[in-house]
Design an enzyme around this catalytic site. Structure first.
Site, PDB file in Angstrom:
ATOM      1  CG  ASP A  89       0.646  -6.343   2.180  1.00 23.62           C
ATOM      2  OD1 ASP A  89      -0.266  -6.952   2.761  1.00 23.62           O
ATOM      3  OD2 ASP A  89       1.539  -5.728   2.783  1.00 23.62           O
TER       4      ASP A  89
ATOM      5  CB  SER B 295       2.064  -6.023   6.442  1.00 23.99           C
ATOM      6  OG  SER B 295       0.816  -6.234   5.847  1.00 23.99           O
TER       7      SER B 295
ATOM      8  CD  GLU C  28       4.191  -3.974   0.058  1.00 24.77           C
ATOM      9  OE1 GLU C  28       4.660  -2.822   0.160  1.00 24.77           O
ATOM     10  OE2 GLU C  28       3.409  -4.470   0.890  1.00 24.77           O
TER      11      GLU C  28
ATOM     12  CE  LYS D  52      -0.857   0.110   2.374  1.00 25.84           C
ATOM     13  NZ  LYS D  52      -0.793  -0.293   3.798  1.00 25.84           N
TER      14      LYS D  52
ATOM     15  CG  ASP E 270       1.978  -9.610   3.460  1.00 23.19           C
ATOM     16  OD1 ASP E 270       0.966  -9.950   2.810  1.00 23.19           O
ATOM     17  OD2 ASP E 270       2.079  -8.501   4.025  1.00 23.19           O
TER      18      ASP E 270
END
Ligand SMILES: [Mg+2]
Ligand SMILES: [Mg+2]
Ligand SMILES: [Zn+2]
Ligand SMILES: [Zn+2]
Ligand SMILES: [Zn+2]
Ligand SMILES: [Zn+2]
Lengths: 465, 465
Positions: B56, B110, B329, B335, B376
């Site tokens: 991510d 996302s 993932e 994050k 992503d």
């Protein structure tokens, strides 16, 4: 609401030139498996001709911004559709006292990066096709360049840029000096050893070295460097004419008039310093420049040729049975990113793509031509959120200075500049960047390569079986 | 001076698992023409198994930063060396009143990005595998996902994440809802139509939908969501156990103990919310966090498995004659980038790469497996200059907040975060990002694709000839 009608890919008329069929619009939403197409595109033969197209500072972010603006998010540049693509690292070295362990410089300027593909070796910031050393003013070892090797092999060579032709990127193709600032004989304060009047005599300034390398086609800005007096007295331009019979031109019309190298190589200098970008500036500000209805204005480029014009002329003059090496630089992408100018940078990505289309038209008839399109290092422009009718979980627009334009899609796109204070020169960044290629040995750009790997590819590797 | 000894590529021992020979160190400085190798890697057959690995927020910039830190600038991750590589666009839509002309959103969160590859269609921020509409709270049309299509074809399915398994990325693989925040039955305030107690009954929260989809392997964080009471009374976890015989585990040891799906699918929830990143945070500050001797500290992850552990178990459980689809993932890259935490983000790129190595070991024995590795959307981290013994023509370090670490090369690398105020959540950016693949139909990631194009590739395109 779309801003304007999309020019169909593969059918763009450019300077009277019908652009070839090498462009294939396939995405998003392509349906066919690409395996067979890619397999057919693989050619292990050594290329006869190499055309290297560089967008200075042209990373994935500014390519995306330019695509969004010019073609919409679903559009495709010619450079998007080259069959072989990879990521390319761009790090350099820092000066140091241990020749076996120069520190790594994770963010490079345009000198070591261009030196990297030109020579196959890493060097330090500001250095032009010359190795690292203990300090900026201590010269390193001169490294032969791809252009010089093509020349030595009896092939033709060309060097085209929208910057001063003595700027770092074109300089690295055909000169060797410790500091990029030593562009003309009057700029040699920190490169004294390289002056032609030094004892022993040096190779001279970048301007002098480019013509001493008898590069067949030299086209770009930088007329003021060539107006400087050489240590021997005459201007560099007069020296180039009298010593090597360079044909000098300074307008697009004059360039059009040169149709052969029979009378000598060509030196086209179309601006005193850098050439004019395609679009007038739109400079980001802390309050946010532009807005959802702002579009870029085409600049008046006077008598200057476009990058595609120069590329077209260069290829026509260089075409010969033995082959050629041509470097083409869209230089102002970088310089306008430094200036937080989104329109300037976007427009010159399009200029790069138009130059590529010219190269592709030649490749279509001369399939032994390798085309590589890439940048030299990443840069500062970030595409950021701009709110609107959505939850916009990405958060508010950020950045120290921003600008917003209306894209081809008809929607607002906002970019941010934050690597320097607003009004100061924005800085390069250290991300790997995209590299793409077509033609013989183009498969060597796939995966993750370093920019020094382009050196062997452009010289031609031993064909694999 | 190098920080530590380089672990030889291809020989990394990982959790007791000897990693396979699919990793090939070739760059920088590779000498052989890659044409033949690439040609041999092309396979037009439809894949039997698909393993999609997502970092991510994992763009070229954070990959470069992680490589510099973990392996040095010349190092290569397994993900760097996949044979087929391309650029991928990640734009989405904004809500709007004209269903034929939703505005383009140039910076996505996302939810629409994962929905894009899961369903092959574009949608709006915060939306989970459901089409766009006039407002965030107005549900769109549910779109079938790759995972659901594999399930419907009688194949096994898996969904692994280091975030809450109900977070947007894993949610999009196997649920449909208008807002990503509706993760558990107690979080349905803005998704009332989807409540199971609604009239007519809805599909339920993301937590419920994932188990109602009978996904064979569900591993990640998010135990608190599954502890929430369903509208019918029991917790989601109890519902999953009683209705579908889910085998529930909550530690690495318990995960190790599950060796078959014979007793039912597996639901591993190893943290109340998100799982713990590999490294403790190093948070950028306006004055500059860290320094030239700072290295990242390994975090205590308690009883949690690593992403590679989860991937290894998932593959072992999913392996079967009919084939499987597995999404993995590494969620915390994103994050921790939001948190301006360079160590957290870097470490979880390495976690992604270690998971890839596990997948490659399986692929080496099961070559009918397609592996795709990508992100992503792009993110905020920029590698910037940090001065030192060089002219550093790139200018001074910029950015609103910076952090510096000592890389594997032994040299300082500085990163900057500027898309939000220091201390606030940094924002996504809109650049295209890298996509890489190996195995059957992997050639379909080359060039420039959109993330929705992964949908058809993962389902298997009609083989080209
Ligand atoms: Mg340049
Ligand atoms: Mg995620
Ligand atoms: Zn540059
Ligand atoms: Zn620059
Ligand atoms: Zn994301
Ligand atoms: Zn995020």
């Amino acid at each position: 609401m779309r801003r304007k009608t999309l020019v169909a890919a593969g059918a763009l008329a450019l300077g009277g030139l019908a652009i070839g069929s090498a462009v294939q619009a396939v995405s998003p939403g392509f349906t066919d498996d690409r395996s067979a197409t890619l397999a057919k595109a693989i050619s292990p033969e050594k290329p006869r001709n190499v055309i290297l197209l560089i967008g200075d500072g042209t990373d994935d972010s500014i390519i995306t911004a330019a695509r969004n603006y010019e073609l919409g998010a679903k559009g495709r540049f010619a450079l998007d559709e080259l069959p072989f693509t990879g990521a390319m690292t761009t790090f350099g070295l820092k000066t140091g006292t241990d020749p076996n362990d120069y520190p790594i410089n994770y963010v490079s300027d345009s000198a070591p990066t261009a030196s990297g593909w030109s020579t196959g070796k890493k060097t330090v910031d500001s250095r032009i096709s010359q190795g690292p050393s203990a300090s900026d003013t201590a010269p390193g070892t001169d490294y032969d360049t791809v252009l010089e090797k093509y020349k030595a092999a009896g092939k033709r060579t060309g060097n085209v840029s929208t910057a001063e032709i003595t700027d770092a990127t074109p300089a690295a193709a055909g000169s060797h000096i410790n500091l990029r600032e030593c562009q003309g004989p009057a700029n040699m304060a920190k490169c004294g050893y390289a002056k032609k009047s030094a004892v022993p005599a040096g190779k001279g300034s970048i301007a002098e070295q480019l013509v001493d390398n008898k590069i067949d086609v030299l086209l770009g800005g930088g007329a003021a460097r060539y107006a400087q007096a050489t240590d021997a007295g005459p201007s560099v331009l007069d020296y180039a004419k009298s010593t090597y019979s360079y044909q000098a031109v300074d307008t697009k019309t004059a360039l059009d008039g040169v149709t052969s190298l029979d009378k000598g190589p060509i030196l086209g200098l179309f601006a005193s310093a850098n050439m004019t970008p395609r679009y007038e500036p739109l400079t980001a500000t802390p309050a946010g420049a532009g807005g959802p209805t702002t579009t870029c204005k085409t600049a008046d480029r006077g008598t200057q040729p476009s990058l595609a014009d120069m590329t077209d002329k260069a290829i026509k003059l260089l075409d010969n049975d033995k082959g050629f090496f041509l470097q083409v630089e869209s230089a102002m992408v970088d310089k306008q990113e430094h200036a937080s100018d989104i329109c300037g940078a976007i427009g010159d990505v399009l200029e790069l793509d138009n130059a590529l289309k010219v190269a592709q038209a030649y490749q279509a008839k001369h399939p032994d031509t390798l085309i590589i399109v890439t940048g030299d290092h990443a840069h500062s422009t970030q595409i950021v959120g701009n709110g609107g009718t959505t939850t916009d979980a990405t958060g508010a627009t950020g950045g120290k200075a921003t600008a917003t334009v209306k894209t081809f899609d008809g929607d607002p796109m906002t970019v941010a500049y934050s690597t320097a204070a607003p009004g100061s020169s924005q800085s390069h960044t250290g991300s790997q960047i995209r590299v793409a290629a077509s033609g013989p040995q183009a498969a060597n750009v796939t995966g993750t390569i370093d920019q020094t790997d382009l050196f062997s590819t452009m010289l031609g590797r031993t064909p694999s079986k």
